[in-house]
Design an enzyme around this catalytic site. Structure first.
Site, PDB file in Angstrom:
ATOM      1  N   HIS A 172      33.000  42.125  48.960  1.00 35.85           N
ATOM      2  CA  HIS A 172      33.306  41.254  50.102  1.00 35.85           C
ATOM      3  C   HIS A 172      33.947  42.046  51.235  1.00 35.85           C
ATOM      4  CE1 HIS A 172      33.796  39.131  46.211  1.00 35.85           C
ATOM      5  NE2 HIS A 172      32.898  38.351  46.740  1.00 35.85           N
TER       6      HIS A 172
HETATM    7 FE1  FES Z   1      36.085  40.868  46.919  1.00 35.17          FE
HETATM    8 FE2  FES Z   1      36.594  43.424  46.421  1.00 35.17          FE
HETATM    9  S1  FES Z   1      36.436  42.468  48.313  1.00 35.17           S
HETATM   10  S2  FES Z   1      36.181  41.873  44.993  1.00 35.17           S
END
Ligand code: FES
Length: 183
Positions: free
Chosen positions: A148
């Site tokens: 993410h």
């Molecule tokens: Fe969501 Fe690493 S940014 S698990």
């Protein structure tokens, strides 16, 4: 005429369903057959995991390089920071960070070049990419989590993205100039 076209259409649909179901079952059987023995082997009792420590030989890790190993069944990163990476981490005003910590607080006295962290993103647990590894789009010269988009700096502190905390520094000690014991 219309009826027979309709039937042919339904037949076609049924055949595709069957193929899809067959493919899914096949994949399912394959995954079960492979995963069960691995889980069995990699699932030592909780007692063993709680006691297990990991020794890491540092001799082969050059400045700018990192290794990935495991500690208590989770990924562990050991990074040999360059002088430039240390300077970048040190020039940041740690007080303004989401999880305020200096590089000195995250490393052993006099050995700032050795950054030892868990390789587990503090957002939802993916394994971040190291500097220069794969599709690392990190904007702060350190680790980048592709799940993410969490950006960690050269001290593995969270700087951008959804992760709430810095990469965790486990308890570790130097057993010699060139080896550490984690845990
Ligand atoms: Fe969501 Fe690493 S940014 S698990």
């Amino acid at each position: 005429h219309t009826d027979s076209q309709g039937l042919a259409g339904e037949d076609g649909v049924r055949r595709r369903d069957f193929i899809n179901i067959a493919a899914v079952s096949f994949a399912g059987v394959g995954a079960v057959a492979v995963v069960i023995p691995l889980v069995d082997q990699m699932n030592p009792s909780a007692d063993v995991l709680a006691l297990a420590s990991t020794e890491v030989d540092l001799t082969a890790i050059q400045p700018g390089q990192a290794i990935k190993t495991t500690f208590r069944a989770q990924p562990l990163f050991v990074r040999h920071l360059t002088e430039k990476e240390i300077a970048e981490a040190d020039k940041v005003d740690a007080g303004g960070l989401r999880d305020p910590q200096t590089l000195a607080e995250r490393t052993v006295d006099g050995k700032k070049q050795w950054l030892v962290t868990m390789g587990v993103c503090t957002h939802l647990g993916c394994v971040p990419l190291g500097a220069g590894e794969g599709e690392n789009k990190g904007e702060f010269g350190g680790y980048f989590c592709p799940c993410h988009g969490s950006h960690y700096d050269t001290a593995a502190r969270i700087r951008k993205g959804p992760a709430p905390k810095n990469l965790e520094v486990p308890k570790f000690a130097f057993t010699s100039d060139t080896a550490i014991l984690v845990g």
